[in-house]
Design an enzyme around this catalytic site. Structure first.
Site, PDB file in Angstrom:
ATOM      1  CG  ASN A   7      -1.871   1.170   1.265  1.00 54.21           C
ATOM      2  OD1 ASN A   7      -1.797   2.074   0.428  1.00 54.21           O
ATOM      3  ND2 ASN A   7      -2.763   1.178   2.235  1.00 54.21           N
ATOM      4  NE  ARG A  93      -6.164   1.434  -0.203  1.00 55.41           N
ATOM      5  CZ  ARG A  93      -6.242   2.600   0.440  1.00 55.41           C
ATOM      6  NH1 ARG A  93      -5.150   3.170   0.897  1.00 55.41           N
ATOM      7  NH2 ARG A  93      -7.402   3.191   0.607  1.00 55.41           N
ATOM      8  CG  HIS A 182     -13.233   2.490   3.250  1.00 47.09           C
ATOM      9  ND1 HIS A 182     -14.009   3.385   3.961  1.00 47.09           N
ATOM     10  CD2 HIS A 182     -11.960   2.929   3.368  1.00 47.09           C
ATOM     11  CE1 HIS A 182     -13.241   4.319   4.484  1.00 47.09           C
ATOM     12  NE2 HIS A 182     -11.986   4.058   4.148  1.00 47.09           N
ATOM     13  NE  ARG A 243     -11.087  11.729   3.321  1.00 41.78           N
ATOM     14  CZ  ARG A 243     -10.779  10.444   3.355  1.00 41.78           C
ATOM     15  NH1 ARG A 243     -11.697   9.553   3.713  1.00 41.78           N
ATOM     16  NH2 ARG A 243      -9.574  10.029   3.034  1.00 41.78           N
ATOM     17  CD  GLU A 386      -8.799  -1.765   4.237  1.00 48.17           C
ATOM     18  OE1 GLU A 386      -9.038  -1.144   3.184  1.00 48.17           O
ATOM     19  OE2 GLU A 386      -8.494  -1.208   5.317  1.00 48.17           O
TER      20      GLU A 386
END
Length: 406
Positions: A7, A93, A182, A243, A386
């Site tokens: 990642n 990723r 996600h 956010r 993940e």
């Protein structure tokens, strides 16, 4: 043989290594502050005795190529001169796959070019993902590389869910639509839920809640995503760490007129200075809960807004699905905050969502059920993984190409 999951961020590289057989993690780490004088690598590995050991090193790492070389050097040193295992594949990723990728993809020159063309849809993330791919292809040219996309799982959304009510030309010419993110996390926990419940995923309706500094909800009908809270970008949806989530789009223009700030600066504020941080000055839910219990009114407001937005999405997705077998909490907040889980489910007993507070507040890890006996819907806490999902999809796509199950 082993699989490396990468990642690659703008100034960091997170990685995990799995044995091909059984997908057991054998090493993992994080390199931070690439480009700084004090770049920091934390590397952990599983010893033959079954214990995890750790090494932390700091040095100047100028760029991602030096970063990957640094990681490989420390990894080899951690093995104490043991035989270097053969690398089966590298799984990357990639945040945004647009409409081009609804499945993981083996990376060749054409696939890499397409990922680069999607950079305008994810200018903060895809460039770093591309850098990681390019460097690993240079370092390991004979090893297959696979891209796994955050957006791919949501490509099953019907048109009524992914379109915005904008002139059709914006979609046709500029790809303006809802994509969702996600995806690897939502896909992983839905699969784990199916295994736990002892039912095929294709028979289940689920609401998955990935709650962390980034947060999103997904409605999963018979194993497929039919709606999700994030949109064209990860800004839409739930209140997040920094956010804002759902917002009247006219706010952008109002702020531009009132403050005189350029849209680029306002965009930065909505992404980096809003959400929990904008409300109370903090984006760590643990500290927010502590301050809320201590009487801090802004922290209490931030907590209530966060949970209220989650509850609204649970209700909306119940309506979209028609029936729900389980609600799943995951992510750093979803897995660890009993208070958030309680508040998000309060008042939903008419839907069959009833929390058992003793089970919810129990100091337990791993997958667990926290619903009350009288509740008709299972409430699960499932730790996300993940990296494991990326490794699984990497093996799966390579097996399809080779025509065999690996």
């Amino acid at each position: 043989m082993r699989i490396i999951v990468v990642n690659s961020g703008s100034s960091s590289i997170k990685y995990e290594v799995f044995e091909l057989e059984g997908l057991v993690a054998t090493a993992k780490g994080l390199l931070e502050r690439i480009g700084a004088q004090d770049s920091r690598l934390k590397h952990r590995w599983l010893t033959p005795s079954g214990k995890w050991e750790e090494i932390v090193e700091t040095r100047h790492v100028a760029n991602h190529r030096e970063g990957f070389s640094f990681i490989l050097e420390v990894s080899n040193r951690a093995r104490s001169g043991g035989q270097v295992p053969e690398i089966f594949a590298v799984g990357h990723r990639v945040v945004h796959g647009g409409e081009k990728f609804s499945q993981p993809a083996i990376i060749d020159d054409a696939a890499l070019k397409t990922i680069e063309e999607l950079i305008p849809l994810a200018p903060l993330h895809n460039p770093a993902n591309v850098t990681g791919i390019k460097v690993m292809r240079e370092l390991l040219p004979a090893v297959p590389q696979v891209a796994v996309f955050d957006t791919a799982f949501h490509q099953t959304m019907p048109a009524r869910a992914f379109h915005y009510a904008l002139p059709a030309e914006f979609y046709r010419s500029y790809d303006v639509r809802r994509y969702g993110f996600h995806g690897t996390s939502h896909q992983y926990v839905s699969g784990e839920a199916a295994r736990h419940l002892g039912r095929p995923l294709e028979t289940l309706n689920l609401i998955t809640l990935h709650l962390g500094n980034g947060a999103s909800a997904t409605a999963i009908e018979r194993g497929k995503s039919i709606d999700t809270s994030m949109g064209l970008t990860p800004l839409e949806g739930l209140v997040m760490g920094t956010r804002c989530g759902d917002l009247d789009p006219a706010v952008h223009f109002y702020l531009a007129r009132k403050t005189g700030k350029p849209f680029e600066e306002i965009e930065g504020i909505l992404n980096k200075e809003s959400g929990l941080k904008g409300i109370c000055g903090l984006n760590d839910m643990r500290e927010i809960q502590e301050r809320s219990q201590g009487g801090d009114a802004q922290a209490e407001l931030a907590l209530e807004m966060f949970c209220y937005r989650v509850k609204k999405y649970i209700g909306a997705y119940y309506a979209a699905l028609g029936s729900v077998d389980a609600v799943i909490f995951t992510g750093g907040i979803g897995e660890n905050s009993a208070m958030v889980r309680t508040k998000a489910c309060e008042g939903l007993s008419a839907l069959g969502i009833i929390m058992d507070e003793r089970r919810n507040s129990a100091d337990a890890g791993g997958l667990r059920e926290i619903q009350a006996k009288e509740g008709g819907i299972r409430i699960l806490v499932i730790p996300t993984n993940e990296e494991h999902e990326i490794a699984r999809q990497t093996v799966e796509v390579l097996g399809r190409v080779k025509g065999q199950r690996l």
